[in-house]
Design a protein around this motif. Structure first.
Motif, PDB file in Angstrom:
ATOM      1  N   ASP A   1      -3.316   6.687   2.923  1.00 56.21           N
ATOM      2  CA  ASP A   1      -3.980   5.759   1.893  1.00 56.21           C
ATOM      3  C   ASP A   1      -3.652   6.089   0.531  1.00 56.21           C
ATOM      4  O   ASP A   1      -5.336   6.851   0.437  1.00 56.21           O
ATOM      5  CB  ASP A   1      -4.391   4.560   1.967  1.00 56.21           C
ATOM      6  CG  ASP A   1      -4.470   4.099   3.136  1.00 56.21           C
ATOM      7  OD1 ASP A   1      -3.510   4.318   3.930  1.00 56.21           O
ATOM      8  OD2 ASP A   1      -5.584   3.507   4.085  1.00 56.21           O
TER       9      ASP A   1
ATOM     10  N   LEU B   1       0.850  -1.430  -0.070  1.00 56.46           N
ATOM     11  CA  LEU B   1       0.058  -0.141  -0.243  1.00 56.46           C
ATOM     12  C   LEU B   1       0.848   1.302   0.002  1.00 56.46           C
ATOM     13  O   LEU B   1       2.118   1.372   1.006  1.00 56.46           O
ATOM     14  CB  LEU B   1      -0.890  -0.010   1.024  1.00 56.46           C
ATOM     15  CG  LEU B   1      -1.930   1.782   1.535  1.00 56.46           C
ATOM     16  CD1 LEU B   1      -2.744   1.236   0.449  1.00 56.46           C
ATOM     17  CD2 LEU B   1      -2.048   1.123   3.112  1.00 56.46           C
TER      18      LEU B   1
ATOM     19  N   LEU C   1      -2.538  -3.192  -2.346  1.00 53.80           N
ATOM     20  CA  LEU C   1      -3.542  -3.863  -1.988  1.00 53.80           C
ATOM     21  C   LEU C   1      -3.139  -5.062  -1.181  1.00 53.80           C
ATOM     22  O   LEU C   1      -3.872  -5.662  -0.724  1.00 53.80           O
ATOM     23  CB  LEU C   1      -4.890  -4.679  -2.718  1.00 53.80           C
ATOM     24  CG  LEU C   1      -6.053  -4.559  -3.522  1.00 53.80           C
ATOM     25  CD1 LEU C   1      -6.351  -5.107  -4.531  1.00 53.80           C
ATOM     26  CD2 LEU C   1      -5.702  -3.326  -2.752  1.00 53.80           C
TER      27      LEU C   1
ATOM     28  N   GLN D   1      -7.005  -2.735   5.158  1.00 49.13           N
ATOM     29  CA  GLN D   1      -6.512  -3.487   3.409  1.00 49.13           C
ATOM     30  C   GLN D   1      -7.360  -5.261   3.212  1.00 49.13           C
ATOM     31  O   GLN D   1      -7.979  -5.075   1.468  1.00 49.13           O
ATOM     32  CB  GLN D   1      -5.289  -3.543   3.816  1.00 49.13           C
ATOM     33  CG  GLN D   1      -4.329  -2.739   2.969  1.00 49.13           C
ATOM     34  CD  GLN D   1      -4.560  -2.015   1.534  1.00 49.13           C
ATOM     35  OE1 GLN D   1      -5.240  -1.175   1.494  1.00 49.13           O
ATOM     36  NE2 GLN D   1      -3.254  -2.270   0.949  1.00 49.13           N
TER      37      GLN D   1
END
Length: 438
Positions: A211, A204, A398, A420
């Motif tokens: 994020d 990520l 991811l 996630q």
């Protein structure tokens, strides 16, 4: 007054949480609860596979990690295949297939088993400190693989996995791909042609604590430039008889690269250079042994570098410009040639990829999480999903947030695993209810 403000804030937070819960189906709410319950067991699995060395060249070690993961996927109803890659001197690939409802979205999940840390590296052990864990591959990409499994287990617990058409490809040589890639990536490319959507479980990306959504990756291409000149006494340099020598011709070309190549989304680098009476590149392409004297005009020079692009069109254009610079305008008494190794292709930021990020942001809203803005593609390196980007829409990142990847400072933020996994599981659940495109 202060108590009133605090109560109002608490009520607002409770209302937001209630609204978010209401946006999720009962099965999706169960996914969230399952992910939370499975977080610590997932970390235990992560510790186990991190402690098994799986450097790209450690063929046996990569296979051991695959064997550790096999029962995890088989317990979820996946048919697992190990595809050896002896032809390209690598371990192989882990392929797992789950058949769901016919006619629905076919999903390809991508990750990798190998790390950059070979058995002789001093960095070998998983160490946890609260929400952070250090270790070889803890973020890149063993943390991503475990997050993938946590999401799939949550789908199984919620009853949404049974309808999902999913193919998992975990490559054993992402960090140092086997050559030629026509063999080492054949299975991945074939899976991409079958799929409607590709989800990449590498790390990520985060910026300023936020994020980020990643819908593009740049290519990674290398080049080797060789120039030649006439060996003669340095007192004759630049004369008609002796010419300018290989090093000046090398300098001409590299200077022209710097002036003429720059354009948006392109980077190019000269990483290694040497010239003299001889210039011998080692078999790994990381060292140049040169000989020469200050009073002899060099007859050979070699430089190696890379260039990174955002689209195949840009790759072809930049390659053509480099070739034209090398082929024209030679200094007196010199020559030059350039060889290209087009390694990882690009993953362009397409409308389809952007729409997939839109779906993910819809899930973020339903989970009460902030929207994930698009990441600048210059901030994302090359990866395996690029091999399927021409055939399928995709999302990158991811897996876990981490820092210090590819160094002994690598560590992953374990607190990012639950959100996630929830994002991935709900996205796959919703996609599994949509009609397939192929």
């Amino acid at each position: 007054m202060r108590q009133t403000i605090v109560k109002a804030a608490l009520c607002g937070a409770m209302l937001l949480a209630t609204t978010a819960q209401a946006a999720l189906s009962p099965a999706e709410q169960k996914i969230g609860a399952s992910v939370d319950a499975g977080h610590e067991p997932a970390i235990a699995l992560l510790e186990k596979i991190v402690n098994q060395n799986s450097g790209s060249m450690n063929v046996a070690g990569v296979k051991v990690v695959a064997d550790m993961l096999r029962p995890e996927f088989e317990a979820l109803g996946f048919a697992v295949t190990w595809k050896p890659m002896d032809q390209v001197k690598r371990a192989g690939h882990f392929i797992a297939v789950h058949k769901g409802r016919a006619g629905t979205t076919k999903m390809l999940l991508i990750g990798h088993l190998d790390t950059v840390f070979e058995p002789d590296s001093p960095f070998q052990t998983f160490k946890r400190d609260g929400d952070w864990a250090a270790g070889p591959g803890v973020g890149d990409d063993k943390g991503g693989v475990v997050t993938m499994l946590l999401a799939l287990k949550a789908m199984q617990a919620a009853g949404t996995l049974k309808n999902a058409n999913i193919e998992v490809v975990l490559t054993g040589d992402e960090e140092d791909s086997g050559d030629p890639v026509s063999i080492s990536r054949a299975d991945l490319i074939a899976a991409g042609k079958r799929a409607d959507v590709a989800l990449d479980f590498e790390g990520l990306s985060r910026e300023d604590g936020k994020d980020m959504g990643s819908i593009a990756r740049r290519s990674s291409n290398s080049w080797t430039l060789t120039t030649s000149g006439k060996s003669a006494h340095s007192s004759g340099i630049f004369s008609a008889a002796a010419g300018d020598g290989a090093v000046y011709e090398m300098a001409r070309i590299i200077t022209a690269f710097r002036k003429e190549l720059p354009e948006p989304n392109l980077t190019f680098n000269v990483g290694l250079i040497g010239g003299g009476q001889s210039a011998d590149v080692d078999k790994d392409g990381v060292r140049i042994a040169v000989t020469g004297k200050t009073n002899i005009i060099p007859q050979i020079a070699v430089a190696k570098g890379d260039f990174r692009t955002l689209s195949q069109d840009q790759t072809e254009r930049v390659r053509a410009k480099m070739q034209a610079i090398v082929d024209s305008g030679h200094l007196p008494g010199t020559g030059a040639s350039i060889a290209f190794d087009l390694g990882y292709p690009s993953m362009a930021p397409t409308a389809g990829n952007r729409a997939l990020l839109g779906k993910l942001n819809g899930i973020n809203k339903d989970l009460g999480l902030p929207e994930m803005p698009e990441l600048d593609p210059l901030k994302r390196g090359a990866g395996d999903i690029s091999f399927v980007a021409q055939d399928v829409d995709g999302l990158v990142g991811l897996g876990l947030a981490s820092m210090g990847d590819h160094s002994p400072a690598e560590k992953a933020d374990l607190s990012t695993m639950p959100r996630q996994a929830k994002r991935a599981a709900i996205l796959m659940t919703r996609l599994s209810a949509e009609k397939g495109r192929k």
